[in-house]
Design an enzyme around this catalytic site. Structure first.
Site, mmCIF file in Angstrom:
data_model
loop_
_atom_site.group_PDB
_atom_site.id
_atom_site.type_symbol
_atom_site.label_atom_id
_atom_site.label_comp_id
_atom_site.label_asym_id
_atom_site.label_seq_id
_atom_site.Cartn_x
_atom_site.Cartn_y
_atom_site.Cartn_z
ATOM 1 N N GLY A 10 -4.496 16.573 6.721
ATOM 2 C CA GLY A 10 -3.279 15.859 7.093
ATOM 3 C C GLY A 10 -3.453 14.361 6.963
ATOM 4 N N ASP A 11 -4.562 13.866 7.477
ATOM 5 C CA ASP A 11 -4.855 12.430 7.382
ATOM 6 C C ASP A 11 -5.087 11.991 5.944
ATOM 7 O OD1 ASP A 11 -4.666 11.700 10.072
ATOM 8 O OD2 ASP A 11 -6.728 12.300 10.486
ATOM 9 N N PHE A 12 -5.964 12.694 5.250
ATOM 10 C CA PHE A 12 -6.417 12.199 3.958
ATOM 11 C C PHE A 12 -5.390 12.386 2.849
ATOM 12 C CE2 PHE A 12 -11.011 12.780 5.557
ATOM 13 C CZ PHE A 12 -10.936 11.563 6.205
#
Length: 395
Positions: free
Chosen positions: A167-169
């Protein structure tokens, strides 16, 4: 050698993972990334104590190729320092709830008129408005709400989080593309703009190949573990000593597989004549393939199948990934030299340019490590810097 982003300055106010990783990768290509942190530092620094208190491995993994300045933006003197930085900045990156950015005066509406050429990148959990806009966003929640977790795991079992912070990357890569697009427009038209990406949209975007079929047929997608709903065989198989995947995406590979495992009878079986037939009769075919693949070790199967042009791979654990011959060939293992901790091994930049390649530099800096250097560049003399530090405006 000049780099693609030489001459581009990014003032980076982002924290945790998504924003810092995006700016780090841009720094690899020459952008002058100035990481601005509060006096206590980015909270990610305290996630773990791998390198000591306040020196987490997580923070080290996403903060190379940048300089660090400590500024208390809640003080008028500290905010004035930020404003001076923005006079020479091309990009400002922010990752906080919209109301928090507005309260600090660092939202796009507050800055656009004074800095018309500025590309303003906002990274949020859910977007700039809407029912969840003010809720805290993070990788686990994005995976859950965005559907990725709901499509992962074994049938009938607990949903499974994807191990890496996808989700972050993924949002990091979206932010990079958004920034570069806006810089292209600014260079053409002379005016900056706000670009916005969020963790939720990134996860929903990963459902492209599943959503069309669902909306056409109305048949819900349910987790298949290591298998695929509409292709057979296209899944994980246990071997005599581990796991591998076999992916017969087109008929040619199914024909090659039957030859490699010396089972031409499967090729002649009308139940498996086409992929649609194999999907319909997976309950008969898959157990037979499972029995076959369990007879030999992974390395032997991979060698045999690759020789016969059957798409396959061992299922590498983390410790095996960086020993993989192709990963080694691609140079994806990066070693940074830290003055205290020595070698820090991390992941290299995955973007490859033939003439102006990425050149990751420097170790992830400490809070305010480059404050004097950067402030001097901004026109502050030694006395002014000392005054700011004594007032708690900078660290």
């Amino acid at each position: 050698m000049t780099r693609p982003l030489d001459g581009i300055r990014i003032v980076d106010l982002t924290q945790i993972a998504s924003g810092p990783y995006a700016t780090s990768l841009l720094g690899d290509f020459g952008a002058d990334v100035i990481k601005v942190e509060p006096p206590t530092g980015d909270p990610l620094r305290r996630i773990d104590n791998t390198f000591g208190p306040g020196e987490s491995a997580y923070a080290y993994s996403v903060n190379r190729s940048k300089r660090a300045v400590g500024i208390d933006l809640k003080t008028s003197a500290g905010f004035a320092v930020l404003e001076r930085m923005l006079q020479t900045a091309d990009v400002l990156t922010v990752s906080m709830r919209p109301s928090a950015a507005a309260k600090l005066g660092i939202d796009y509406a507050s800055l656009a008129e004074r800095f018309p050429r500025l590309v303003y990148c906002s990274i949020t959990g859910y977007g700039e408005d809407g029912p969840l806009a003010e809720r805290p966003g993070m990788d686990l929640i994005a995976q859950a709400r965005g559907g990725v977790m709901g499509t992962s795991g074994e049938p009938g079992r607990t949903p499974v989080k994807v191990g890496p912070a996808i989700g972050d990357f993924l949002c990091s890569y979206l932010a990079i593309n958004a920034i570069l697009l806006a810089l292209r427009v600014r260079d053409r038209d002379g005016t900056g703009q706000q670009v916005s990406v969020n963790l939720l949209d990134g996860q929903v975007s990963l459902l492209a190949n599943l959503s069309v079929a669902y909306h056409r047929t109305g048949v819900p997608y349910r987790p298949m573990g290591g298998a695929q709903t509409n292709i057979v065989p296209y899944q994980v198989f246990a071997t005599a000593d581990g796991w591998m995947v076999v992916a017969c995406l087109i008929e040619k590979f199914w024909v090659n597989l039957c030859g490699a495992i010396e089972r031409e009878d499967l090729l002649a079986d009308s139940r498996y004549a086409t992929n649609a037939d194999r999907v319909r009769n997976r309950q008969d075919l898959v157990p037979e393939l499972e029995r076959i693949f369990a007879e030999r070790p992974t390395s032997r199967w991979v060698e045999l199948l690759e020789t016969n042009d059957v798409p396959c791979s061992p299922v590498n654990r983390l410790e095996e990934v960086f020993e993989d011959p192709q990963v080694r060939n691609n140079g994806m293992r990066l070693v940074l030299d830290h003055p205290v901790h020595g070698e820090i091994v991390t992941v290299n930049n995955p973007i490859h340019l033939s003439r102006t390649p990425a050149r990751p530099w420097g170790y992830p800096p400490a809070v305010g490590e480059h404050s004097d250097e950067v402030l001097t560049e901004m026109g502050y003399d030694a006395v002014a810097i000392r005054t700011l530090r004594e007032a708690g405006a900078v660290t």
